[in-house]
Design a protein around this motif. Structure first.
Motif, PDB file in Angstrom:
ATOM      1  N   CYS A  11      81.685  16.597  -6.210  1.00 44.21           N
ATOM      2  CA  CYS A  11      80.950  15.686  -6.805  1.00 44.21           C
ATOM      3  C   CYS A  11      81.422  13.835  -6.462  1.00 44.21           C
ATOM      4  N   GLU A  12      83.137  13.870  -6.223  1.00 44.28           N
ATOM      5  CA  GLU A  12      82.678  13.180  -5.645  1.00 44.28           C
ATOM      6  C   GLU A  12      82.666  12.278  -3.654  1.00 44.28           C
ATOM      7  N   ARG A  14      80.206  14.041  -2.552  1.00 48.36           N
ATOM      8  CA  ARG A  14      78.865  13.824  -2.907  1.00 48.36           C
ATOM      9  C   ARG A  14      78.001  12.898  -3.268  1.00 48.36           C
ATOM     10  N   SER A  15      78.876  12.461  -4.164  1.00 46.82           N
ATOM     11  CA  SER A  15      78.523  11.466  -4.631  1.00 46.82           C
ATOM     12  C   SER A  15      78.889   9.856  -3.402  1.00 46.82           C
ATOM     13  N   ARG A  18      75.234  10.389  -0.981  1.00 47.29           N
ATOM     14  CA  ARG A  18      74.002  10.036  -2.066  1.00 47.29           C
ATOM     15  C   ARG A  18      73.970   8.883  -1.773  1.00 47.29           C
ATOM     16  N   PHE A  19      75.008   7.784  -1.886  1.00 50.91           N
ATOM     17  CA  PHE A  19      75.309   6.004  -1.663  1.00 50.91           C
ATOM     18  C   PHE A  19      75.275   5.710  -0.820  1.00 50.91           C
ATOM     19  N   TRP A  51      73.229  18.612   2.271  1.00 48.55           N
ATOM     20  CA  TRP A  51      73.536  17.647   1.167  1.00 48.55           C
ATOM     21  C   TRP A  51      72.154  16.462   1.923  1.00 48.55           C
ATOM     22  N   THR A  60      68.979  14.376  -7.575  1.00 46.74           N
ATOM     23  CA  THR A  60      69.673  12.910  -7.803  1.00 46.74           C
ATOM     24  C   THR A  60      71.035  13.454  -8.154  1.00 46.74           C
ATOM     25  N   ASN A  61      71.377  14.898  -8.536  1.00 48.12           N
ATOM     26  CA  ASN A  61      72.796  15.071  -9.284  1.00 48.12           C
ATOM     27  C   ASN A  61      73.619  16.021  -8.357  1.00 48.12           C
ATOM     28  N   VAL A  62      74.598  14.869  -7.874  1.00 48.04           N
ATOM     29  CA  VAL A  62      75.659  15.958  -7.346  1.00 48.04           C
ATOM     30  C   VAL A  62      76.441  16.511  -7.757  1.00 48.04           C
ATOM     31  N   HIS A  63      76.384  16.996  -8.658  1.00 49.86           N
ATOM     32  CA  HIS A  63      77.471  18.186  -9.321  1.00 49.86           C
ATOM     33  C   HIS A  63      76.886  19.320  -9.337  1.00 49.86           C
TER      34      HIS A  63
END
Length: 89
Positions: A11-12, A14-15, A18-19, A51, A60-63
């Motif tokens: 998730c790190e 992926r965040s 996303r950012f 991704w 929106t979910n990174v998990h």
């Protein structure tokens, strides 16, 4: 030189994707930055692109999403028993 991070959580990364995607950073550049910090084993270029597509499609979910499958047989009790046996040895 940057400090590298070994074994990041999925998730790190992926965040970060996303950012960076929200800032209109190209997938190739996102991958280059991930490799720079997390190393070659972090995430492939193809997965970064996957991704980016998902986030562009509205995710929106990174998990990880829940999925069916065989449940894990590992639990706290089993871990405690294994640790106890190791200490006995």
């Amino acid at each position: 030189m940057f400090k590298t991070i070994a074994d990041p959580a999925d998730c790190e990364a992926r965040s970060v994707i996303r950012f960076s995607n929200a800032k209109n950073v190209k997938p190739t550049e996102i991958h280059r930055q991930l490799v720079e910090i997390y190393g070659e084993n972090g995430m492939s270029d193809g997965m970064v692109r996957k991704w980016v597509r998902q986030f562009n499609d509205g995710r929106t979910n990174v998990h990880d999403e829940a999925r069916s499958g065989r449940p894990s047989v590992v639990n706290d009790g089993l871990v405690a028993k294994v640790n106890e046996k190791i200490r006995e040895n």
